[in-house]
Write a protein that holds these residues in place. Structure first.
Motif, PDB file in Angstrom:
ATOM      1  N   VAL A 124      -4.667   4.505  -9.520  1.00  0.00           N
ATOM      2  CA  VAL A 124      -3.838   3.365  -9.862  1.00  0.00           C
ATOM      3  C   VAL A 124      -4.406   2.122  -9.185  1.00  0.00           C
ATOM      4  N   THR A 125      -4.517   1.056  -9.929  1.00  0.00           N
ATOM      5  CA  THR A 125      -5.010  -0.196  -9.384  1.00  0.00           C
ATOM      6  C   THR A 125      -3.910  -0.856  -8.567  1.00  0.00           C
ATOM      7  N   ALA A 126      -4.269  -1.384  -7.409  1.00  0.00           N
ATOM      8  CA  ALA A 126      -3.294  -2.004  -6.517  1.00  0.00           C
ATOM      9  C   ALA A 126      -2.650  -3.229  -7.166  1.00  0.00           C
ATOM     10  N   PHE A 127      -1.385  -3.437  -6.860  1.00  0.00           N
ATOM     11  CA  PHE A 127      -0.640  -4.610  -7.329  1.00  0.00           C
ATOM     12  C   PHE A 127      -0.907  -5.740  -6.343  1.00  0.00           C
ATOM     13  N   THR A 128      -1.580  -6.789  -6.792  1.00  0.00           N
ATOM     14  CA  THR A 128      -1.979  -7.891  -5.911  1.00  0.00           C
ATOM     15  C   THR A 128      -1.563  -9.231  -6.515  1.00  0.00           C
ATOM     16  N   PRO A 129      -0.286  -9.555  -6.499  1.00  0.00           N
ATOM     17  CA  PRO A 129       0.166 -10.774  -7.177  1.00  0.00           C
ATOM     18  C   PRO A 129      -0.380 -12.063  -6.559  1.00  0.00           C
ATOM     19  N   VAL A 130      -0.507 -12.134  -5.256  1.00  0.00           N
ATOM     20  CA  VAL A 130      -0.972 -13.372  -4.631  1.00  0.00           C
ATOM     21  C   VAL A 130      -2.450 -13.606  -4.959  1.00  0.00           C
ATOM     22  N   ALA A 131      -3.273 -12.578  -4.783  1.00  0.00           N
ATOM     23  CA  ALA A 131      -4.694 -12.711  -5.096  1.00  0.00           C
ATOM     24  C   ALA A 131      -4.895 -12.970  -6.588  1.00  0.00           C
ATOM     25  N   SER A 132      -4.102 -12.317  -7.426  1.00  0.00           N
ATOM     26  CA  SER A 132      -4.219 -12.519  -8.877  1.00  0.00           C
ATOM     27  C   SER A 132      -3.823 -13.933  -9.269  1.00  0.00           C
ATOM     28  N   LEU A 133      -2.747 -14.444  -8.673  1.00  0.00           N
ATOM     29  CA  LEU A 133      -2.319 -15.819  -8.943  1.00  0.00           C
ATOM     30  C   LEU A 133      -3.389 -16.808  -8.483  1.00  0.00           C
ATOM     31  N   ALA A 134      -3.923 -16.588  -7.297  1.00  0.00           N
ATOM     32  CA  ALA A 134      -4.973 -17.483  -6.783  1.00  0.00           C
ATOM     33  C   ALA A 134      -6.197 -17.449  -7.697  1.00  0.00           C
TER      34      ALA A 134
END
Length: 146
Positions: free
Chosen positions: A6-16
């Motif tokens: 499963v790929t990690a959930f990274t909302p902050v890095a994805s938003l950036a």
């Protein structure tokens, strides 16, 4: 790496990352009057060997794309985890297939998806629907049928 990981959930890095992609697309349009499609930029950078137009900024853009993970590693202390299998022959074949698709489709996910949809281009909408449909089918086949 196994495909069922499963790929990690990274909302902050994805938003950036999304903000940086959008900012780069706006900057390329504002400064150079061009669409920030990576396949077109790369094709132009490769043409720079023969002295093609806009060679310097295109080469700089591609160098920046390649250098960014290493700059991040220096800043963060480690490279981000790779989320695709490390099978180099398969990755090379996939790259050739994607490159062929971008030539046939007159653009890539960045050109059509980021810039084309923002311009409300019907051709880009069709291209993005094709990209996404193909991606969904590919993931389903790889994760559930193979």
């Amino acid at each position: 790496m196994e495909l069922d990981t499963v790929t990690a959930f990274t909302p902050v890095a994805s938003l950036a990352g999304g903000i940086l992609i959008g900012l780069s697309a706006v900057m390329v349009m504002a400064i150079f009057g061009r669409i920030a499609g990576i396949s077109g930029i790369t094709r132009g950078a490769l043409g720079a060997i023969t002295g093609g137009p806009d060679a310097r900024w295109r080469i700089g853009f591609v160098v920046g794309l390649l250098a960014a993970p290493f700059a991040y590693a220096l800043w963060a202390g480690d490279l981000p985890a790779q989320t695709v299998p490390g099978n180099l022959p398969a990755m090379a074949a996939a790259g050739l297939i994607v490159g062929t698709g971008t030539a046939i489709g007159s653009g890539c996910t960045s050109g059509h998806g980021v810039c084309g949809l923002a311009r409300l281009s019907p051709r880009s909408l069709a291209a993005v629907a094709t990209f996404m449909g193909t991606a969904i089918v590919t993931v389903f086949v790889l994760r559930h049928l193979i």
